[in-house]
Design a protein around this motif. Sequence first.
Motif, PDB file in Angstrom:
ATOM      1  N   SER A 206       0.840  -1.203   0.000  1.00 25.65           N
ATOM      2  CA  SER A 206       0.000   0.000   0.000  1.00 25.65           C
ATOM      3  C   SER A 206       0.872   1.250   0.000  1.00 25.65           C
ATOM      4  CB  SER A 206      -0.911   0.007   1.235  1.00 25.65           C
ATOM      5  OG  SER A 206      -1.595   1.235   1.333  1.00 25.65           O
ATOM      6  N   PHE A 207       0.665   2.104  -0.999  1.00 23.10           N
ATOM      7  CA  PHE A 207       1.428   3.348  -1.091  1.00 23.10           C
ATOM      8  C   PHE A 207       0.578   4.556  -0.672  1.00 23.10           C
ATOM      9  CE2 PHE A 207       3.688   0.435  -3.784  1.00 23.10           C
ATOM     10  CZ  PHE A 207       5.019   0.782  -3.628  1.00 23.10           C
ATOM     11  N   ASN A 208      -0.590   4.293  -0.112  1.00 21.98           N
ATOM     12  CA  ASN A 208      -1.499   5.384   0.258  1.00 21.98           C
ATOM     13  C   ASN A 208      -1.222   5.934   1.655  1.00 21.98           C
ATOM     14  OD1 ASN A 208      -2.933   5.128  -2.189  1.00 21.98           O
ATOM     15  ND2 ASN A 208      -4.173   3.462  -1.338  1.00 21.98           N
ATOM     16  N   HIS A 209      -0.303   5.299   2.366  1.00 23.87           N
ATOM     17  CA  HIS A 209      -0.076   5.682   3.756  1.00 23.87           C
ATOM     18  C   HIS A 209       1.276   6.362   3.980  1.00 23.87           C
ATOM     19  CE1 HIS A 209      -3.476   3.029   4.331  1.00 23.87           C
ATOM     20  NE2 HIS A 209      -3.556   3.389   5.585  1.00 23.87           N
ATOM     21  N   LEU A 210       1.911   6.830   2.923  1.00 24.42           N
ATOM     22  CA  LEU A 210       3.258   7.380   3.071  1.00 24.42           C
ATOM     23  C   LEU A 210       3.285   8.560   4.037  1.00 24.42           C
ATOM     24  CD1 LEU A 210       4.688   7.177  -0.566  1.00 24.42           C
ATOM     25  CD2 LEU A 210       5.345   5.813   1.419  1.00 24.42           C
ATOM     26  N   LEU A 211       2.313   9.455   3.942  1.00 25.73           N
ATOM     27  CA  LEU A 211       2.303  10.624   4.826  1.00 25.73           C
ATOM     28  C   LEU A 211       2.117  10.200   6.283  1.00 25.73           C
ATOM     29  CD1 LEU A 211       2.305  13.647   5.329  1.00 25.73           C
ATOM     30  CD2 LEU A 211      -0.164  13.686   4.818  1.00 25.73           C
TER      31      LEU A 211
END
Length: 530
Positions: A399-404
């Motif tokens: 999942s790359f949606n949680h970087l922040l």
Amino acid sequence: METTNRHNTYNTLFHWHSFRLKLVFEGIAVGILAGLLVVLYRFALERAMVLLQGIYGTLSARPQFIPVWLGVLLIIGVILGKLTKYEPMAGGSGIPQVEGMLLRKLKMNWWKVIVVKFFGGILAIGSGLSLGREGPSVQLGAAAGQGFSKMLKRVKLEEKYLITSGASAGLAAAFNAPLAGVMFALEEVHKNFSPLVLLSSLAAALSADYISSGFFGLKPVFNLKSLSVLPLKSYLYIVVLGALIGVLGVLFNKSILKTQLLYSKLKIIPKELWVIIPLMISVVLGFILPQVLGGGHDLIVGLLTGDEFPLAFLFVLLLVKFLFTMISYGSGAPGGIFLPLLSIGALIGGIYGLAVVNLFNMDSNYINSFIVLAMAGYFTAVVRAPITGIILITEMTGSFNHLLSLAIVSVTAYIVADLLGSKPIYESLLERILQKQGNNDAAVGDKKHKLILEFAVCMGSMVDGKQVRDIKLPSHCLMVAVRRGEREIIPNGDTVLCAGDYLIVLTNDDREAKINDSFTKLCGSCEVQK
């Protein structure tokens, strides 16, 4: 000019300017070797854990065989003790040993380490000890890189990069996480972002990941179909989680070191039989709390895929997993703390997520997000490598949606752990190894051989903004070049050093450890200084 000695000054300097592209191709070769080795290790561990589950299933149905299993574990404990006594460098995680070897403060016999670490790790983890495969995988990869260098008779300069490449490949193959493998080599092992380390490690990690993906598939280690993204208005919960994780990460580090100290005071049982203690405890846990056995992969998968555990049971799992990890690692058995600490982080995240959902009426779909965030934060608080933690969890979950949110929780955990005065765990473990051996400043090498070292100048360090003539360099070394971007400058007394420069230093092989220490102080550290 005499050039028959491959390690003399002329050949060492000539080699420095000619081997950069060659190092990439050698990194690929090391990555393939390390990838194959770690894939075999990972496959054997998975089979061993399946066998272990079958054994406890049989014992539950036929308890009369429990004494037989106890006898088997006693034999395994004796074997593990003899293996680690035969090759002490193969005990424990393996990551501190690799770092010590690259600092030239420890020596490693590559083929002995491969044999002992491979079979010792399978016996220890496969018997149920709360240890991970990643530390051994890193050391196995590093040993493969060293073996490649030794067999092809590469110079010391080249060998150092090949060892790092192997370590990067080992982590990449262990978790199907090539970028995390590269970042681990840069951030934790070398502690600077050298282009040479980047190129060789990237080549090795990608090769190893290709091999690993061929066996285990392209899916992430924790294959989540969907992971809800936390809304911005809930980010205060993330900051609080990061602060909590930072405190608990400090507790983990102190507990690991304290447990090792307690084992060292245990005079009744010989050191080589310490591992029998966690092995016997594992039998009890295998019947009453089997979730805590092994590294914790299945436990994390269970938490992320919807296994509903009551809050009280999660607290019990957390406490027992934490204590069993301390007892297992403190015994000196071959195995790492990477995966156990991720599973502990996941449990903390699960507890925190349930608490937030129950107290503040948040959607329960966000619990998985808190689990993933806690894994990254706990890794950062313990290892103190935030970028590696962020990338590792991203690659492991897909999942790359949680970087922040991953960055926020990791930075918060890092700051809290730093304010509490906690040192990175692998640095502390390396210091403990060196103290036991009494050779913090030991010279490992041949004074007739020359070696090129590379040091990054950090902002605000003792040499930043100063002329070379104003810097008191350590004895027995020569600064032969300063690399600034794509330019390479031959330094003189008027040369001003700037943050971001890489100093190329020539020294004798046997002086590397002391020169490393001296230049680390001069050039600063990429970590926060106290």
